[in-house]
Every structure is written in C-alpha cells, then in structure tokens.
Design an enzyme around this catalytic site. Sequence first.
Site, short mmCIF file in Angstrom:
data_model
loop_
_atom_site.label_atom_id
_atom_site.label_comp_id
_atom_site.label_asym_id
_atom_site.label_seq_id
_atom_site.Cartn_x
_atom_site.Cartn_y
_atom_site.Cartn_z
CD GLU A 1 -2.06 -3.62 8.94
OE1 GLU A 1 -1.66 -2.43 8.88
OE2 GLU A 1 -2.67 -4.18 8.01
CD GLU B 1 -0.51 0.45 4.45
OE1 GLU B 1 -1.75 0.40 4.36
OE2 GLU B 1 0.21 -0.56 4.62
CG HIS C 1 0.62 -3.80 5.22
ND1 HIS C 1 -0.19 -3.44 4.17
CD2 HIS C 1 1.23 -4.95 4.84
CE1 HIS C 1 -0.07 -4.33 3.20
NE2 HIS C 1 0.80 -5.26 3.58
CG HIS D 1 -1.90 -1.13 1.20
ND1 HIS D 1 -2.20 -1.90 2.29
CD2 HIS D 1 -2.64 -1.62 0.17
CE1 HIS D 1 -3.11 -2.81 1.95
NE2 HIS D 1 -3.38 -2.67 0.66
ZN LIG Z 1 -1.51 -1.90 4.20
#
Ligand SMILES: [Zn+2]
Length: 348
Positions: free
Chosen positions: A227, A65, A163, A62
Amino acid sequence: MAQQLIPADDFLKLTLNNPLGLAPFGFTLANGIEVKVWDSGVISFEPAGETTEDVVLSCGVHGNETAPIEICAAIVQDILTGRLAVNVRLLVLFGNPPAINAGTREITENLNRLFSGHHSKGAGLINPERQRAKALEQYVTQFYQGLPVTNNVMRNRSLYDLHTAIRGSRFEKFAVYPYLHGKPWRQAEFTFLAACDVYTVLLMQTPASTFSYYASNEHGANSFTIELGKVKPFGQNDMARFAKADSSLRALICNKPVKSGAFDHSQFNMYQVYRSIIKQTEDFKLHFADDIENFTSYPLGSLLATDGNIEYRVEQEGEALIFPNANVAIGQRAMLMVVPSSVIDNLQ
Ligand SMILES: [Zn+2]
C-alpha cells in the site's frame, strides 16, 4: 504487430482501449528484449541473456488506485522505448482494466478477494472480475513455469502487488506479508521494502483470497501487497512520494542492488492480525470518525463498533485498526484489528 504499440509506446492506453481482451502478439526490441502482450493489461519481457529472477509487478487490481498504475505504466513505457534495461524475466499486470476505465475500485466484486480459486466458489465465474482473477492466476502460473527450475540455476520468484489505500494512514506506506505456513520471513524482502520506503509490515497468520497470498502459496514467490499511500485521481498523485518505491522497482528490474542498508528490525513497525471484525447485521456501525487513519489505536476498553447487540471494544494494548468499512456486505470483513508483532524468532 509491434506497430500496435510502437507509435505511442503506450501499453496502458492500448489496455484501456481494449479493456475486455487483446489478441496476443509479440515483438523483439532493438536491445534483444522479447516482448509479449498476452492479454489486455498483461505484458511480459524476456531479456536475451541468462536470468535468475522471475518478477511479477501488478497494479490496478483495484481500478481507482492510480499511483501504482502510473508507476507501472511508466516502467513499461521506459522498457519499450529502450530507456530501462531489463535483466530479469518480468511480467507486468494491470489487474482490472474495466474498473480503471470506470475510475472505481471494482465493477461488481472486489478482485483481490477472488484468488486461490475463490473466483470459482459459490456462484462460480459469474462476472468479469471472477473471470479475470482466474485468468490472472493462469498468466502467473504460465509465467513462473515458463522457465523450468533446474539444478544448477536457482530461480527466485517474486510478486509485488501495488495498491493505494482508500483512507489515510498513520504509516503512509505499508506492506502485507502473506501467511507463509510457518516458513521463515525473508530478511532480504524486508530490506527491499525498506528501500521502497515501506517500514510497516502486516504479518499475516492465515491464508487469504488475495493475489499476493496466491503467488506466495501456490508458487513459492516472495510476494507482498504493498500500500503506497492514499487513493487520488489520475494525474493528482504527488509522484515524489513514490520516488523510492519507483527507483527500487526499477533497480529490481535491472537486477541492480537496491539502495538499502542491512536489515534492522528496530526500523520496522511489525503487526499481526489480532481479530477480523465481520459485519453481521445491517445495524453495523463504526464508532469513530469516517476519515480515521489506518493503524490508529485507542485506549483499552474504547468502543470501536456496534453490530446489533454486539459491542467491539479495544481488548489489547497497542491494538490498532485497519481497513474499516461499514458499507461491506453482511458476512464480509468490516475492519481488521492488529497488534504489534515481531519476526525475530522466525527470520531467514
Ligand atoms: Zn487496493
């Protein structure tokens, strides 16, 4: 060819200057590490000595990020300048360079929903994200198969896809452990996550179209989506918050033991998916504040969302919500509901 990198030693810059592709080239560092640039955002390191670990680090799947991109860029730079030793085979991936340049999560489609062949389903390879997902699968395959598994040397494959979440989280850092099809969860991986300051783990019970599930399922890699906190623009991340993840990843790359005690289940918040709420109409509406934190839970019976005539209420004690997003397309997941879980009965 090395001149392309050596002046700035900045692989991220080279990647972002060539977001749509780079002709492969390679060179050897003074310490014997063989460096190969495979494509934009794809670089491998092969130490001269014998190794047992095949490690893939990925970030920027992404594009907005930024913290993981900064962490990986610094790791690559430190390797290229000889400041960080590499004692594993290492592949570092910057997932979506055009989206990184644009400062957006994606250009046309969520890259992390396109793996395990989903890139070629439906309309096929119609956009750069679909083409990139396919290419990343090929690079990971090529990397893991680069050294054959032999009888006397057991190789350990891993992939950590880094992420940051769009929203805040009750537990700042958390990992998604892909579905293992009944194989045991790995104790050593939980201690590695703990060393990265990650104590909340979502244990998946079904296949997914994510990069981490792909590496786990197709290549038997110990693989996670991690994350690391909330999305911030480049340069605005408080890197101190990521210090443990950064130092543990560097220890992994040096093949040094990570700083972590024995596995202790009570340190972890384990969850499993209870249900996935799919947006069915344009009337889909979330009934809580926009800035709700991931892993927030409400009392039984609380109204979470409505979708036309459908009402979604809390059905389980401890049921918590993650990744709510009312703006997804119809047919896409608008929210995931999770419940407390445990790995005790299937742990190795
Ligand atoms: Zn992500």
